[in-house]
Design a protein around this motif. Structure first.
Motif, PDB file in Angstrom:
ATOM      1  N   PRO A  36       4.119  25.218  13.868  1.00 59.70           N
ATOM      2  CA  PRO A  36       3.528  24.844  12.485  1.00 59.70           C
ATOM      3  C   PRO A  36       1.960  24.336  12.460  1.00 59.70           C
ATOM      4  O   PRO A  36       1.522  24.388  13.791  1.00 59.70           O
ATOM      5  CB  PRO A  36       4.294  23.408  12.300  1.00 59.70           C
ATOM      6  CG  PRO A  36       4.418  22.817  13.599  1.00 59.70           C
ATOM      7  CD  PRO A  36       4.583  23.979  14.477  1.00 59.70           C
ATOM      8  N   ILE A  37       1.293  24.705  11.347  1.00 63.05           N
ATOM      9  CA  ILE A  37       0.056  24.306  11.008  1.00 63.05           C
ATOM     10  C   ILE A  37      -0.286  23.519  10.181  1.00 63.05           C
ATOM     11  O   ILE A  37       0.559  23.438   8.986  1.00 63.05           O
ATOM     12  CB  ILE A  37      -0.719  25.959  10.965  1.00 63.05           C
ATOM     13  CG1 ILE A  37      -0.297  26.510   9.666  1.00 63.05           C
ATOM     14  CG2 ILE A  37      -0.989  26.682  12.196  1.00 63.05           C
ATOM     15  CD1 ILE A  37      -1.025  27.748   9.250  1.00 63.05           C
ATOM     16  N   LEU A  38      -1.172  22.795  10.047  1.00 62.04           N
ATOM     17  CA  LEU A  38      -1.855  22.025   8.775  1.00 62.04           C
ATOM     18  C   LEU A  38      -3.248  21.760   8.850  1.00 62.04           C
ATOM     19  O   LEU A  38      -3.784  21.295   9.701  1.00 62.04           O
ATOM     20  CB  LEU A  38      -0.970  20.346   9.081  1.00 62.04           C
ATOM     21  CG  LEU A  38      -1.344  19.377   8.081  1.00 62.04           C
ATOM     22  CD1 LEU A  38      -0.747  19.874   6.710  1.00 62.04           C
ATOM     23  CD2 LEU A  38      -0.895  18.107   8.421  1.00 62.04           C
ATOM     24  N   ASP A  73       1.250  18.523  16.990  1.00 64.54           N
ATOM     25  CA  ASP A  73       0.776  17.158  17.068  1.00 64.54           C
ATOM     26  C   ASP A  73      -0.001  16.807  18.170  1.00 64.54           C
ATOM     27  O   ASP A  73       0.203  17.300  19.224  1.00 64.54           O
ATOM     28  CB  ASP A  73       2.012  16.074  16.922  1.00 64.54           C
ATOM     29  CG  ASP A  73       2.884  16.075  15.623  1.00 64.54           C
ATOM     30  OD1 ASP A  73       1.932  16.477  14.782  1.00 64.54           O
ATOM     31  OD2 ASP A  73       3.747  15.695  15.687  1.00 64.54           O
ATOM     32  N   GLY A 105      -7.732  20.713  11.001  1.00 60.44           N
ATOM     33  CA  GLY A 105      -6.255  20.894  11.045  1.00 60.44           C
ATOM     34  C   GLY A 105      -5.859  20.782  12.513  1.00 60.44           C
ATOM     35  O   GLY A 105      -6.286  20.322  13.379  1.00 60.44           O
ATOM     36  N   ARG A 106      -4.586  20.968  12.670  1.00 58.99           N
ATOM     37  CA  ARG A 106      -3.528  20.796  13.918  1.00 58.99           C
ATOM     38  C   ARG A 106      -2.748  21.816  13.672  1.00 58.99           C
ATOM     39  O   ARG A 106      -2.088  22.507  12.706  1.00 58.99           O
ATOM     40  CB  ARG A 106      -2.862  19.400  13.870  1.00 58.99           C
ATOM     41  CG  ARG A 106      -3.753  18.112  13.763  1.00 58.99           C
ATOM     42  CD  ARG A 106      -2.828  16.940  14.117  1.00 58.99           C
ATOM     43  NE  ARG A 106      -1.862  16.709  13.305  1.00 58.99           N
ATOM     44  CZ  ARG A 106      -2.111  16.101  11.846  1.00 58.99           C
ATOM     45  NH1 ARG A 106      -3.348  15.462  11.713  1.00 58.99           N
ATOM     46  NH2 ARG A 106      -1.320  15.916  11.060  1.00 58.99           N
ATOM     47  N   ASP A 157      -1.121  23.246  -1.045  1.00 57.19           N
ATOM     48  CA  ASP A 157      -0.848  22.108  -1.849  1.00 57.19           C
ATOM     49  C   ASP A 157      -2.128  21.335  -1.873  1.00 57.19           C
ATOM     50  O   ASP A 157      -2.438  20.550  -1.190  1.00 57.19           O
ATOM     51  CB  ASP A 157       0.319  21.349  -1.230  1.00 57.19           C
ATOM     52  CG  ASP A 157       0.519  19.924  -2.126  1.00 57.19           C
ATOM     53  OD1 ASP A 157       0.128  19.961  -3.007  1.00 57.19           O
ATOM     54  OD2 ASP A 157       1.460  19.106  -1.424  1.00 57.19           O
ATOM     55  N   GLY A 172       1.562  30.627   5.114  1.00 52.98           N
ATOM     56  CA  GLY A 172       1.645  29.312   4.728  1.00 52.98           C
ATOM     57  C   GLY A 172       1.466  29.151   3.186  1.00 52.98           C
ATOM     58  O   GLY A 172       1.099  30.168   2.533  1.00 52.98           O
ATOM     59  N   ALA A 227      -6.536  21.249   6.158  1.00 53.78           N
ATOM     60  CA  ALA A 227      -7.292  20.615   5.225  1.00 53.78           C
ATOM     61  C   ALA A 227      -8.595  21.102   4.820  1.00 53.78           C
ATOM     62  O   ALA A 227      -9.422  21.268   5.812  1.00 53.78           O
ATOM     63  CB  ALA A 227      -7.238  19.228   5.159  1.00 53.78           C
ATOM     64  N   ARG A 254      -0.117  24.158   4.272  1.00 57.31           N
ATOM     65  CA  ARG A 254       0.966  24.129   5.409  1.00 57.31           C
ATOM     66  C   ARG A 254       1.595  25.480   5.602  1.00 57.31           C
ATOM     67  O   ARG A 254       1.871  26.281   4.750  1.00 57.31           O
ATOM     68  CB  ARG A 254       2.024  23.015   4.802  1.00 57.31           C
ATOM     69  CG  ARG A 254       1.463  21.956   4.572  1.00 57.31           C
ATOM     70  CD  ARG A 254       2.342  20.890   3.885  1.00 57.31           C
ATOM     71  NE  ARG A 254       1.875  19.569   3.307  1.00 57.31           N
ATOM     72  CZ  ARG A 254       1.932  18.674   3.981  1.00 57.31           C
ATOM     73  NH1 ARG A 254       2.412  18.539   5.337  1.00 57.31           N
ATOM     74  NH2 ARG A 254       1.334  17.599   3.543  1.00 57.31           N
ATOM     75  N   VAL A 280      -4.473  21.397   0.922  1.00 60.07           N
ATOM     76  CA  VAL A 280      -3.883  21.455   2.189  1.00 60.07           C
ATOM     77  C   VAL A 280      -3.194  22.562   2.314  1.00 60.07           C
ATOM     78  O   VAL A 280      -2.419  22.979   1.377  1.00 60.07           O
ATOM     79  CB  VAL A 280      -2.913  20.154   2.283  1.00 60.07           C
ATOM     80  CG1 VAL A 280      -2.109  20.222   3.753  1.00 60.07           C
ATOM     81  CG2 VAL A 280      -3.615  18.817   2.155  1.00 60.07           C
ATOM     82  N   SER A 307       2.607  28.214   9.119  1.00 60.18           N
ATOM     83  CA  SER A 307       3.208  28.600  10.784  1.00 60.18           C
ATOM     84  C   SER A 307       2.388  29.541  11.120  1.00 60.18           C
ATOM     85  O   SER A 307       1.627  30.281  10.621  1.00 60.18           O
ATOM     86  CB  SER A 307       4.675  28.999  10.958  1.00 60.18           C
ATOM     87  OG  SER A 307       5.420  28.030  10.161  1.00 60.18           O
TER      88      SER A 307
END
Length: 768
Positions: free
Chosen positions: A83-85, A101, A97-98, A67, A64, A87, A72, A70, A74
């Motif tokens: 996907p991964i997200l 969804d 994170g997640r 930003d 990833g 913080a 962002r 954060v 996979s």
């Protein structure tokens, strides 16, 4: 402006250093991560804005870009991705994170990237691989060590081909649940076997249920075989039913009160002592024999003695300890010629089940057991931890600097023999200084408060203060150094009881001196209620201190004072009947204080007795009569009788009867009457609403005129002076009006002999 610029530059420098430090650390490092039904150890590396890494178990991969805070990108695992997200937190020690969804994936930073759990992995025999698996799973489940869980995964061999990582986690969790519900000895597992397979029977301690753990050898390494999920579920349900429960949650709830749970709570509480584990560890111990006054000192010390004994007895595997809550009898964990380490059921409060705890006898024997075992190193696999008590901290320092002081010439260690005289000597010096300082301080304070009155009695505070400080210091020194848990335990208890006695003595003396001071102040005021309150409060406080001192001494020495208090409750009723007069007098004093029917110095009348109030005590009231006799009346009788308080009159009645001659003319009488009222009203203290004047009666030798009114005076001396002034003015008025006061007169008539003869003749001639 220059100062503002410098300040701004400094703030910017701090912010930039913080951001640069955060950027340097960033996402690089090792992380323990968690999601809804699993966990993994993740290793990330950040280069510029790019982040990559891997996680185990599952041989997953992360890629990833960042930003700001954060990340962002996979995740990739088993040929799939998503996907991964993430913080990063402000301090950079955790992220939230997640990965899709509605599915969370959170983590916390771990110091270092290696873990010692891998060092415990051995596969040379079925017993060694079984021991490694149990050890690592306990660390993963009960200590949250994700690396240990990853290492445990390398010891498993799955039957058939798992459908994925989720299937592996499910099967491993089911197998572990059956292991964790069982009670077994790892030593009984097979060590050397012929062939490529082996098995080991396990089952719960409470029922005759058996499940066979399968082992398989691949090359030179042994593995624990994990059956299919359906077979594991079937065996787990059979175990739950055999134990007499409907669900796994019911079984776990019941097992939470068992010898195994007591041991686990104690060990884990000791490991986390400074982060909330203190209460957990102490709750697993039967410390009912400790006096509450010494609990905070002795409870942690006994807990650490026990922990040191357990660490030297061997590595504790939870599953080797019974988890049967209904086990008959005690559970003996360790045997030694000097004593046992026993977990037994201790009755709880009414309505609650008995608790499994380490027995009181175990805790009493723990110091002696440690003395015998102290040269034995702790068992392999137990990580070193900092001592939780000052005693063991000091002892470790002594071991590092002067190990010779740990030798035992007699029943105590050498450094203990040095602590005894030093602490006693310092306590004596400190006690004397405290005694003199206390006497001097209170003497000056009371002398200033009493304005020159003698306060030599304040020196009486020196002895109890000195005794309290000296004995209290020795108790603290003995407790802190561990002497309280040696052969000097009885001496420590005796010193603690002496300190409690000294404290009661000191408080009793303070109350006595303070009560005397307030009593003297109250006597300088007119309010008797202050004297009553001081007398009552002082007496009650003395009784409370004596009672509290007796209870404290009984508590420290371990006497069963609860039964004595209950007996006093019954005996108090009989005592109240026997001393009902004394009690009623005490209540009478309280009533006098609340009703305030009189003050000190008031002239009162009760049951025909008139006297001046001098003092009201707990039992009786003292008064002085007009003939200077001392009159003592019990408070109960005084409150039951009518009290006429002449000292609290707002007005004083004036009633005069003035006698004038019978030959005084009528017009002079009328003028005198009118002027007499004017004279009364002209008096400064006269009540203008009164002043009734008029002829009252025919006297034997005069016409009687009455003057009736009130003087607005309370003090008797002022009343006498006002009456004197009024009578003097009346005398002047009579002189001005030429009116004479009558005085008693009598006319005597002497008869002549002729008159006497005539009188006799008249008597003779009168008819009978």
């Amino acid at each position: 402006m220059i100062r503002v610029g410098v300040l701004c530059t400094f703030i910017l420098a701090l912010c930039s250093s913080h951001l640069s430090a955060q950027a340097t650390d960033g996402w690089s490092g090792s992380w323990d991560t968690y999601w809804r039904d699993g966990e993994a150890r993740m290793l990330l590396e950040q280069q510029g804005e790019d982040v990559s890494g891997s996680y185990e178990p599952g041989k997953g991969r992360i890629e990833g870009r960042i930003d700001g805070q954060v990340l962002r990108g996979s995740w990739f695992q088993d040929g799939t991705s998503g996907p991964i997200l993430f913080a990063l937190s402000e301090e950079g020690q955790s992220f939230t994170g997640r990965f899709v969804d509605g599915e969370y994936w959170n983590g916390k930073r771990v110091s270092g990237t290696t873990d010692s759990s891998v060092d415990h992995v051995t596969r040379d025999t079925p017993r060694s691989v079984f021991r490694s698996f149990v050890y690592l799973q306990n660390a993963a489940v009960y200590e949250g060590d994700i690396a240990a869980g990853n290492a445990a995964e390398t010891l498993l061999l799955y039957v058939g081909e798992p459908s994925g990582e989720r299937d592996k986690r499910l099967r491993r969790r089911l197998l572990w649940t059956m292991l964790d519900l069982s009670t077994f000895r790892i030593y009984d597992a097979p060590k050397r076997v012929e062939g490529e397979t082996a098995q080991f029977s396990i089952g719960p301690d409470a029922r005759n249920f058996e499940y066979k753990i399968q082992f398989s050898k691949v090359g030179d390494a042994w593995f624990v075989v994990v059956p299919t999920a359906s077979e594991l579920r079937r065996n787990l349900n059979d175990m739950i039913v055999a134990l007499g429960y409907d669900t796994l949650s019911q079984l776990r709830e019941a097992s939470a009160n068992s010898p195994r749970a007591a041991m686990r709570d104690f060990i884990q509480g000791m490991r986390n002592w400074h982060t909330g584990g203190r209460e957990q560890a102490l709750a697993a111990l039967d410390l009912s024999f400790l006096p509450p006054r010494l609990y905070n000192f002795e409870a942690p010390l006994l807990a650490e003695y026990l922990k040191q004994v357990i660490d030297r007895a061997g590595y504790v595997t939870w599953q080797e300890i019974s988890d049967d809550p209904d086990r008959a009898g005690s559970y003996i964990f360790y045997r030694h010629p000097l004593g046992l380490v026993v977990i037994e059921q201790v009755p709880s409060s009414e309505g609650e089940a008995a608790r499994w705890t380490f027995s009181a006898e175990t805790l009493r024997n723990a110091p002696q057991l440690f003395a015998e075992m102290q040269d034995l190193p702790v068992a392999e696999g137990i990580s070193a931890s900092e001592p939780i008590t000052r005693f063991f901290q000091l002892r470790e320092r002594i071991r590092e600097v002067f190990p010779v002081l740990l030798t035992r010439p007699g029943p105590l260690e050498l450094w203990h023999w040095l602590v005894i005289p030093l602490s006693v000597l310092f306590a004596v010096v400190l006690g004397r200084l405290t005694g003199k300082g206390t006497s001097l301080l209170f003497s000056r304070g009371l002398r200033r408060a009493e304005r020159g009155l003698r306060v030599g009695a304040a020196r009486r505070l020196g002895k109890p203060a000195a005794l309290l400080v000296s004995t209290g210091f020795v108790v603290l020194a003995f407790t802190w150094s561990g002497l309280a848990e040696t052969v000097l335990g009885g001496v420590t208890v005796a010193l603690a009881a002496t300190a409690a006695t000294a404290l009661g003595w000191l408080l009793f003396t303070i109350i006595e001196l303070a009560g005397g001071c307030f009593q003297r102040r109250a006597k300088r005021t007119s309010g008797l209620v202050d004297e009553i309150a001081v007398s009552l409060v002082t007496g009650v406080l003395k009784i409370v201190i004596v009672a509290a001192g007796i209870i404290a001494i009984a508590d420290i020495t371990g006497m069963p004072y609860e039964g004595v208090i209950a007996g006093l409750g019954v005996g108090g009723i009989a005592l109240a009947f026997a001393a009902r007069d004394t009690v009623s007098n005490l209540i009478g004093g309280v009533i006098l204080m609340s009703d305030r029917p009189f003050h000190r110095g008031d002239l009162i009348e009760t049951e025909g007795q008139m006297a001046t109030v001098e003092n009201v005590g707990l039992r009786s009231t003292r008064m002085r009569t007009f003939d200077d006799s001392l009159l003592v009346i019990p408070n109960s009788e005084l409150t039951d009788k009518a009290i006429v308080n002449w000292g609290q009159r707002r007005k004083r009645k004036i009633r005069l009867e003035i006698s004038l001659h019978y030959d005084t003319p009528r017009e002079h009488l009328d003028v005198f009457k009118t002027r007499l009222r004017d004279v009364y009203l002209a008096q400064p203290a006269a009540d203008e609403t009164t002043g009734f004047v008029g002829l009252r009666s025919f006297g034997d030798s005069a016409l009687n005129i009455e003057l009736w009114g009130y003087f607005n005076l309370a003090d008797y001396k002022d009343y006498i002076a006002a009456r004197h002034q009024l009578i003097g003015d009346i005398v002047d008025l009579a002189r001005d009006l030429a009116v004479d006061f009558a005085y008693p007169t009598r006319s005597i008539r002497l008869l002549s002999p002729a008159d006497e003869k005539t009188k006799n003749e008249r008597k003779t001639s009168d008819p009978a």
